[in-house]
Enzyme design. Sequence first.
Site, PDB file in Angstrom:
ATOM      1  N   ASP A 151       0.854  -1.184   0.000  1.00 34.71           N
ATOM      2  CA  ASP A 151       0.000   0.000   0.000  1.00 34.71           C
ATOM      3  C   ASP A 151       0.893   1.237   0.000  1.00 34.71           C
ATOM      4  O   ASP A 151       0.972   1.978   0.975  1.00 34.71           O
ATOM      5  CB  ASP A 151      -0.899  -0.033   1.241  1.00 34.71           C
ATOM      6  N   GLU A 205      -5.991   4.862  -9.450  1.00 34.21           N
ATOM      7  CA  GLU A 205      -7.294   5.412  -9.075  1.00 34.21           C
ATOM      8  C   GLU A 205      -7.792   6.495 -10.021  1.00 34.21           C
ATOM      9  O   GLU A 205      -7.040   7.376 -10.443  1.00 34.21           O
ATOM     10  CB  GLU A 205      -7.228   5.975  -7.652  1.00 34.21           C
ATOM     11  N   LYS A 240      -8.994   1.781 -10.019  1.00 28.56           N
ATOM     12  CA  LYS A 240      -9.631   1.960  -8.708  1.00 28.56           C
ATOM     13  C   LYS A 240     -10.754   2.984  -8.805  1.00 28.56           C
ATOM     14  O   LYS A 240     -10.571   4.088  -9.328  1.00 28.56           O
ATOM     15  CB  LYS A 240      -8.610   2.430  -7.669  1.00 28.56           C
ATOM     16  N   THR A 288     -12.806   0.581  -4.179  1.00 34.92           N
ATOM     17  CA  THR A 288     -12.208   0.977  -2.922  1.00 34.92           C
ATOM     18  C   THR A 288     -13.227   1.699  -2.043  1.00 34.92           C
ATOM     19  O   THR A 288     -14.353   1.948  -2.455  1.00 34.92           O
ATOM     20  CB  THR A 288     -10.970   1.856  -3.192  1.00 34.92           C
ATOM     21  N   PHE A 313     -12.155  -1.418   4.009  1.00 35.92           N
ATOM     22  CA  PHE A 313     -11.204  -0.675   4.831  1.00 35.92           C
ATOM     23  C   PHE A 313     -11.345  -1.046   6.301  1.00 35.92           C
ATOM     24  O   PHE A 313     -12.359  -0.744   6.924  1.00 35.92           O
ATOM     25  CB  PHE A 313     -11.418   0.828   4.650  1.00 35.92           C
TER      26      PHE A 313
END
Length: 331
Positions: free
Chosen positions: A34, A108, A144, A168, A190
């Site tokens: 990440d 993303e 993403k 996400t 998350f």
Amino acid sequence: MSQPAQPATPPASASQQGGDKLEQLRQISVVVADTGDIEAIRKFKPQDCTTNPSLILKAAQLPGYASLVRELIDAMPKGGDPDDLLDHLTVRIGTELSKIVPGNVSTEVDAYLSFDKDLAVAKARKLISLYEAQGVGKDRILIKLAATWEGIQAAHELLQDGIRCNLTLVFSQEQAIACAQAGVYLISPFVGRITDWYKKAQGVDGFAIADDPGVQSVKGIYTHFKAHGYQTVVMGASFRSAAQVEALAGCDRLTVSPQLLEELADDEGELARQLSPQSGSQEGHETEDTMTEAQFRWALAANPMANEKLAEGIVNFHNDTEKLRELLKSF
């Protein structure tokens, strides 16, 4: 629509493999970095890596990227579209990452497009075309998108072009189910942000790991997917501690910060597997009705944690995108 083939099921017992906890974790979950920090990725050798505007902002300020940013700015037409420069920077960083991980790089789409399906699809296609111009095929990239209703529908449409997506900012089982029913390749629920919300709401300093709301949320999603035969990959994200990572050992994928990867690598203790494909019923998968847009929106409105954290995540990613635009002006 059929999903791409999934990795083979890892061995049942990580501890039998030996090594530090990070090495044991690799035996039962695909480990994803990440971060956009090339040096950290080289050090920990993850299968995949994932970025977002916050990580791109941090990466762009690292000394190793200064020449790349300068080169891009000099190559762009004077007075050009700032968004175009940002797209090129994002793809160039992703291209560099694709050279050092064997698997996927998640990239993303701008957060402000989270509620516009058509513009999100157009931006995703542009990013893929920029990657292809750099010699990186769409089989290496996951687009993403925020797990809004529009983001999920955009992912479904992109799948028709063979473009796989990583949805996400997943904070609820309803978001996860809607993604799976749309054929989304991968979701990122998350952990840490859910835990943060409940700590604040309940006025507590923390939770025993067995009672951690973020951990329990991902376990619930994973078990539900296995019970219903969904092929969508579950990738736990946003970890606050190594203990949270360990509590989800065996999840399809786990995306972990360099700091926590380091902590796991330094720990020689035994890592117990917590999740496996047998966590859900493997006999005669249950079927459930397809979730409608109205049901999705009602479920999100009725879940204050998910509603708040989804909105907050979208706004924060957008704010970091704006900071990145300002940073690029200083070069």
